[in-house]
Scaffold this active site. Structure first.
Site, PDB file in Angstrom:
ATOM      1  N   ARG A 128       4.798   6.843  -7.998  1.00  0.00           N
ATOM      2  CA  ARG A 128       3.336   6.182  -7.838  1.00  0.00           C
ATOM      3  C   ARG A 128       2.798   6.968  -9.259  1.00  0.00           C
ATOM      4  O   ARG A 128       1.803   7.772  -8.955  1.00  0.00           O
ATOM      5  CB  ARG A 128       2.722   6.803  -6.599  1.00  0.00           C
ATOM      6  CG  ARG A 128       3.646   6.206  -5.531  1.00  0.00           C
ATOM      7  CD  ARG A 128       3.819   4.767  -5.094  1.00  0.00           C
ATOM      8  NE  ARG A 128       2.736   4.101  -4.435  1.00  0.00           N
ATOM      9  CZ  ARG A 128       2.500   3.986  -3.308  1.00  0.00           C
ATOM     10  NH1 ARG A 128       3.179   4.787  -2.435  1.00  0.00           N
ATOM     11  NH2 ARG A 128       1.557   3.319  -2.758  1.00  0.00           N
ATOM     12  N   GLN A 133       1.608   1.382 -12.248  1.00  0.00           N
ATOM     13  CA  GLN A 133       0.727   0.835 -11.315  1.00  0.00           C
ATOM     14  C   GLN A 133       0.991  -0.814 -11.001  1.00  0.00           C
ATOM     15  O   GLN A 133       1.107  -1.096 -10.065  1.00  0.00           O
ATOM     16  CB  GLN A 133      -0.691   1.088 -11.589  1.00  0.00           C
ATOM     17  CG  GLN A 133      -1.270   2.145 -10.622  1.00  0.00           C
ATOM     18  CD  GLN A 133      -2.530   2.421 -11.261  1.00  0.00           C
ATOM     19  OE1 GLN A 133      -3.195   1.842 -12.231  1.00  0.00           O
ATOM     20  NE2 GLN A 133      -3.142   3.559 -10.638  1.00  0.00           N
ATOM     21  N   ASP A 136       3.873  -1.379  -8.737  1.00  0.00           N
ATOM     22  CA  ASP A 136       3.569  -0.701  -7.484  1.00  0.00           C
ATOM     23  C   ASP A 136       3.683  -1.798  -6.212  1.00  0.00           C
ATOM     24  O   ASP A 136       2.444  -2.200  -5.737  1.00  0.00           O
ATOM     25  CB  ASP A 136       2.544   0.255  -7.420  1.00  0.00           C
ATOM     26  CG  ASP A 136       2.607   0.951  -6.089  1.00  0.00           C
ATOM     27  OD1 ASP A 136       3.144   0.876  -5.594  1.00  0.00           O
ATOM     28  OD2 ASP A 136       1.387   1.885  -6.142  1.00  0.00           O
ATOM     29  N   SER A 139       2.086  -0.748  -2.958  1.00  0.00           N
ATOM     30  CA  SER A 139       0.442  -0.890  -2.845  1.00  0.00           C
ATOM     31  C   SER A 139       0.146  -2.145  -2.586  1.00  0.00           C
ATOM     32  O   SER A 139      -0.681  -2.549  -1.812  1.00  0.00           O
ATOM     33  CB  SER A 139       0.044  -0.264  -4.048  1.00  0.00           C
ATOM     34  OG  SER A 139       0.022   1.137  -4.227  1.00  0.00           O
ATOM     35  N   TYR A 234       1.158  11.662  -1.657  1.00  0.00           N
ATOM     36  CA  TYR A 234       1.620  11.398  -0.222  1.00  0.00           C
ATOM     37  C   TYR A 234       1.408  12.578   0.617  1.00  0.00           C
ATOM     38  O   TYR A 234       0.962  13.697   0.186  1.00  0.00           O
ATOM     39  CB  TYR A 234       2.748  11.062  -0.324  1.00  0.00           C
ATOM     40  CG  TYR A 234       3.288   9.906  -0.994  1.00  0.00           C
ATOM     41  CD1 TYR A 234       3.189   8.549  -0.310  1.00  0.00           C
ATOM     42  CD2 TYR A 234       4.203   9.784  -1.887  1.00  0.00           C
ATOM     43  CE1 TYR A 234       3.785   7.337  -0.978  1.00  0.00           C
ATOM     44  CE2 TYR A 234       4.749   8.338  -2.703  1.00  0.00           C
ATOM     45  CZ  TYR A 234       4.243   7.281  -2.066  1.00  0.00           C
ATOM     46  OH  TYR A 234       4.718   6.134  -2.607  1.00  0.00           O
TER      47      TYR A 234
HETATM   48  P1  NAD Z   1       1.548   5.978   3.071  1.00  0.00           P
HETATM   49  O1  NAD Z   1       1.694   4.767   3.448  1.00  0.00           O
HETATM   50  O2  NAD Z   1       2.652   6.989   2.941  1.00  0.00           O
HETATM   51  O3  NAD Z   1       0.593   6.895   4.186  1.00  0.00           O
HETATM   52  C1  NAD Z   1      -0.496   6.321   4.444  1.00  0.00           C
HETATM   53  C2  NAD Z   1      -1.702   7.316   4.723  1.00  0.00           C
HETATM   54  O4  NAD Z   1      -1.439   8.186   5.788  1.00  0.00           O
HETATM   55  C3  NAD Z   1      -2.131   8.282   3.570  1.00  0.00           C
HETATM   56  O5  NAD Z   1      -3.228   8.080   3.029  1.00  0.00           O
HETATM   57  C4  NAD Z   1      -1.471   9.440   4.421  1.00  0.00           C
HETATM   58  O6  NAD Z   1      -2.330  10.798   3.800  1.00  0.00           O
HETATM   59  C5  NAD Z   1      -1.755   9.261   5.680  1.00  0.00           C
HETATM   60  N1  NAD Z   1      -1.107  10.365   6.708  1.00  0.00           N
HETATM   61  C6  NAD Z   1      -0.027  10.848   6.976  1.00  0.00           C
HETATM   62  N2  NAD Z   1       0.227  11.432   7.976  1.00  0.00           N
HETATM   63  C7  NAD Z   1      -1.054  11.694   8.601  1.00  0.00           C
HETATM   64  C8  NAD Z   1      -1.467  11.995   9.587  1.00  0.00           C
HETATM   65  N3  NAD Z   1      -0.694  13.028  10.412  1.00  0.00           N
HETATM   66  N4  NAD Z   1      -2.905  11.785   9.979  1.00  0.00           N
HETATM   67  C9  NAD Z   1      -3.574  11.178   9.388  1.00  0.00           C
HETATM   68  N5  NAD Z   1      -3.142  10.594   8.169  1.00  0.00           N
HETATM   69  C10 NAD Z   1      -1.685  10.627   7.980  1.00  0.00           C
HETATM   70  O7  NAD Z   1       0.732   6.203   1.679  1.00  0.00           O
HETATM   71  P2  NAD Z   1       0.120   5.351   0.592  1.00  0.00           P
HETATM   72  O8  NAD Z   1      -1.015   4.581   1.416  1.00  0.00           O
HETATM   73  O9  NAD Z   1       1.273   4.443   0.173  1.00  0.00           O
HETATM   74  O10 NAD Z   1      -0.273   6.076  -0.690  1.00  0.00           O
HETATM   75  C11 NAD Z   1      -1.028   7.414  -0.327  1.00  0.00           C
HETATM   76  C12 NAD Z   1      -1.547   8.127  -1.448  1.00  0.00           C
HETATM   77  O11 NAD Z   1      -0.614   7.858  -2.516  1.00  0.00           O
HETATM   78  C13 NAD Z   1      -2.688   7.163  -1.922  1.00  0.00           C
HETATM   79  O12 NAD Z   1      -3.967   7.306  -1.297  1.00  0.00           O
HETATM   80  C14 NAD Z   1      -3.014   7.800  -3.369  1.00  0.00           C
HETATM   81  O13 NAD Z   1      -3.384   9.062  -3.390  1.00  0.00           O
HETATM   82  C15 NAD Z   1      -1.322   7.891  -3.700  1.00  0.00           C
HETATM   83  N6  NAD Z   1      -1.059   6.559  -4.825  1.00  0.00           N
HETATM   84  C16 NAD Z   1      -0.889   6.706  -6.100  1.00  0.00           C
HETATM   85  C17 NAD Z   1      -0.784   5.760  -6.894  1.00  0.00           C
HETATM   86  C18 NAD Z   1      -0.651   5.737  -8.273  1.00  0.00           C
HETATM   87  O14 NAD Z   1      -1.194   6.606  -8.647  1.00  0.00           O
HETATM   88  N7  NAD Z   1      -0.247   4.846  -8.909  1.00  0.00           N
HETATM   89  C19 NAD Z   1      -0.635   4.368  -6.247  1.00  0.00           C
HETATM   90  C20 NAD Z   1      -0.520   4.178  -4.831  1.00  0.00           C
HETATM   91  C21 NAD Z   1      -0.604   5.448  -3.808  1.00  0.00           C
END
Ligand code: NAD
Length: 381
Positions: A128, A133, A136, A139, A234
Site C-alpha cells: 500500500r 495506488q 490497489d 482499496s 494497517y
Molecule cells: P483493513 O481492511 O485491513 O481494516 C479496516 C479498518 O479496520 C482499518 O482502518 C483498521 O485500523 C481497523 N481496525 C482493525 N482492528 C480494529 C479494531 N479492533 N477496532 C477498530 N478498528 C479496527 O484496512 P484498509 O481499509 O484496507 O486500510 C487501512 C489503512 O491502510 C488506510 O486507512 C490507510 O492508512 C492505509 N492505506 C494506504 C494506502 C496507500 O498508501 N496506497 C492505500 C490503502 C490503505
C-alpha cells in the site's frame, strides 16, 4: 503475447478482470486479448463490446487457455477436483496468473500453482504505497463495499436517514455508527453523511481521527494506551486489556445507533469480534447492523455470511460478495488496477520481473515452480 480472461465460475461472482473500454492500453502494448464467451455478462458488458474493443471471444475454456501467456482473473483459481470445474488444470505450465489469490487466507493454492509451474501475482499483496495506488484493488473494491453497505442498511431500516422538517412534524436524523475507518469505513461514512445521517466513526488507529472528522463525522476515541498501527498503515491485533477498553467504549455508541456498519480487519488474522450480544440486546428494535468483515470471521458476534439474522427485532446483515452487486463499476476499477500491474511487469512488449522492485517482489507468490512469497511460505510451515 496472449492474454486470457475467463468467466469467473465461483457462484455469485459477477465481476470480470477486464472491461471493454480498458483494452486499448493492452492492445497498444502488443497483447492479444482473448475473453471467454459471456465473461462480461455479470457486469453488463457484451461479447460484442469486447470484440469492438479489439478482443477475440473464446467459445470454450479450452480455447481460451490454449497457449495463454497471461491469465487475468478476479478470484483464485478453483481447484475442486471435479471434472469441468477445475480452472488450474486448464492453465498452461509456465503461464503468468494475476488475480486475488488470497494466500494469507488460503495458502494451499500457492502450492498448487508452484506444482504447475505457474508464475502468480496476487492483487491482495501489492504494497500500500503511493507508487502502487492505481494498482490497489483492495482499496477500489473496499470502497464499493462501504458505499453499498450503507445503501443496504438504508433500505432495510424503517426510518429516514436525513432530518426532515415537514408539516407532519420533525424527524430527527438517523444515528449511524461506522466501526473501522479504513477504506471501506471512510466510504461508508461519506455515503451516510451524503444521505444526511448523523454519523460517528471509530477506529483503533489514531491516524483515522482526522480522516473521520474531515468527512463531517464525529470520531469516537477509545484512547488506547498502546501502539495500534502496523507497517503500511494497517492495524495491529490489540492486547486483551485494549479489547476490554474497546468493549466499554463501543457499548454505549452501538446501543444508541440506528445503523451500525462494521469494517474492522487485521491483515492475515481473523477479524476482531467487536459488537457483542449484550450490545445488540441494548439496541432499539428496528435497528440494523451490517457486518462487512463477515467473510473474515465477522466483527459482530451473531452475524452469518450471506444471511440476515433477527435478534429481538434488530436485523444483522452479513452480506457476502457485496462488490459483485456493484459489478459494472467494481470490474471497471479492478480492470484499471490489474492492467497497471501487468504493464508494470512488462518492458518493451515482454514480461520482465525485477525482484528488486518492491511492488513486483511483494505481489509475486510463485515463480519457477517455487513459492517465493515469504508470508505465504510461513503460513504453510
Ligand atoms: P483493513 O481492511 O485491513 O481494516 C479496516 C479498518 O479496520 C482499518 O482502518 C483498521 O485500523 C481497523 N481496525 C482493525 N482492528 C480494529 C479494531 N479492533 N477496532 C477498530 N478498528 C479496527 O484496512 P484498509 O481499509 O484496507 O486500510 C487501512 C489503512 O491502510 C488506510 O486507512 C490507510 O492508512 C492505509 N492505506 C494506504 C494506502 C496507500 O498508501 N496506497 C492505500 C490503502 C490503505
Amino acid at each position: 503475447m496472449k492474454i486470457a480472461v475467463p468467466k469467473e465460475i465461483v457462484p455469485g461472482e459477477r465481476r470480470v478482470a477486464l472491461v471493454p473500454n480498458a483494452l486499448g492500453k493492452l492492445t497498444k502494448a502488443g497483447f492479444e486479448i482473448f475473453v471467454e464467451k459471456g465473461a462480461g455478462e455479470g457486469s453488463c458488458y457484451s461479447d460484442k463490446e469486447y470484440e469492438e474493443a479489439g478482443a477475440r471471444i473464446a467459445k470454450s475454456p479450452e480455447e481460451l487457455y490454449k497457449d495463454a501467456k497471461v491469465i487475468l482473473k478476479v478470484r483464485p483459481p478453483v481447484v475442486s477436483g471435479k471434472k469441468g470445474n477445475n480452472e488450474l488444470d486448464l492453465m498452461p505450465e509456465g503461464s503468468v496468473l494475476i488475480c486475488f489469490l488470497e494466500t494469507l487466507r488460503n495458502p494451499q493454492v500457492a502450492g498448487e500453482l508452484a506444482k504447475r509451474k505457474i508464475t502468480s501475482f496476487s492483487m491482495d499483496t501489492i504494497p500500500r504505497i503511493s507508487r502502487a495506488q492505481s494498482m490497489d484493488a483492495l482499496s477500489s473494491q473496499a470502497s464499493a463495499a462501504g458505499y453499498k453497505a450503507v445503501l443496504i442498511a438504508a433500505r432495510t431500516i424503517r426510518k429516514f436517514l436525513p432530518m426532515l422538517t415537514t408539516a407532519a412534524g420533525t424527524i430527527p436524523p438517523a444515528k449511524v455508527f461506522i466501526i473501522g475507518a479504513g477504506v471501506a469505513g471512510l466510504q461508508a461514512i461519506a455515503t451516510a453523511r451524503r444521505l444526511g445521517a448523523n454519523v460517528e466513526g471509530f477506529d483503533i488507529r489514531p491516524a483515522a481521527k482526522g480522516e473521520v472528522e474531515s468527512l463531517g463525522a464525529r470520531f469516537v476515541d477509545a484512547q488506547l494506551e498502546e501502539d495500534t498501527e502496523a507497517e503500511g498503515g494497517y492495524a495491529k491485533e490489540v492486547s486483551e486489556e485494549a479489547k476490554k477498553r474497546e468493549h466499554q467504549v463501543l457499548h454505549d455508541h452501538v446501543a444508541a445507533a440506528d445503523i451500525v456498519i462494521t469494517t474492522a480487519q487485521v491483515p492475515g488474522k481473523k477479524a476482531p469480534v467487536l459488537v457483542t450480544r449484550d450490545m445488540i440486546e441494548a439496541m432499539k428494535p428496528g435497528s440494523v447492523l451490517v457486518d462487512l468483515a463477515v467473510e473474515q470471521g465477522g466483527n459482530i458476534e451473531l452475524s452469518k455470511p450471506g444471511e440476515s439474522v433477527d435478534v429481538n427485532g434488530v436485523t444483522i446483515i452479513g452480506p457476502d460478495n457485496l462488490t459483485s452487486e456493484m459489478s459494472v463499476h467494481t470490474s471497471q476499477m479492478y480492470a484499471r488496477n490489474i492492467i497497471t500491474l501487468l504493464l508494470h511487469l512488462t518492458k518493451e512488449g515482454q514480461l520482465q520481473f525485477d525482484f528488486d522492485d518492491e511492488i513486483t517482489a511483494e505481489s509475486c507468490i510463485t515463480h519457477n515452480g517455487e513459492i517465493v512469497h515469504e508470508r505465504t511460505k510461513e503460513l504453510l510451515k
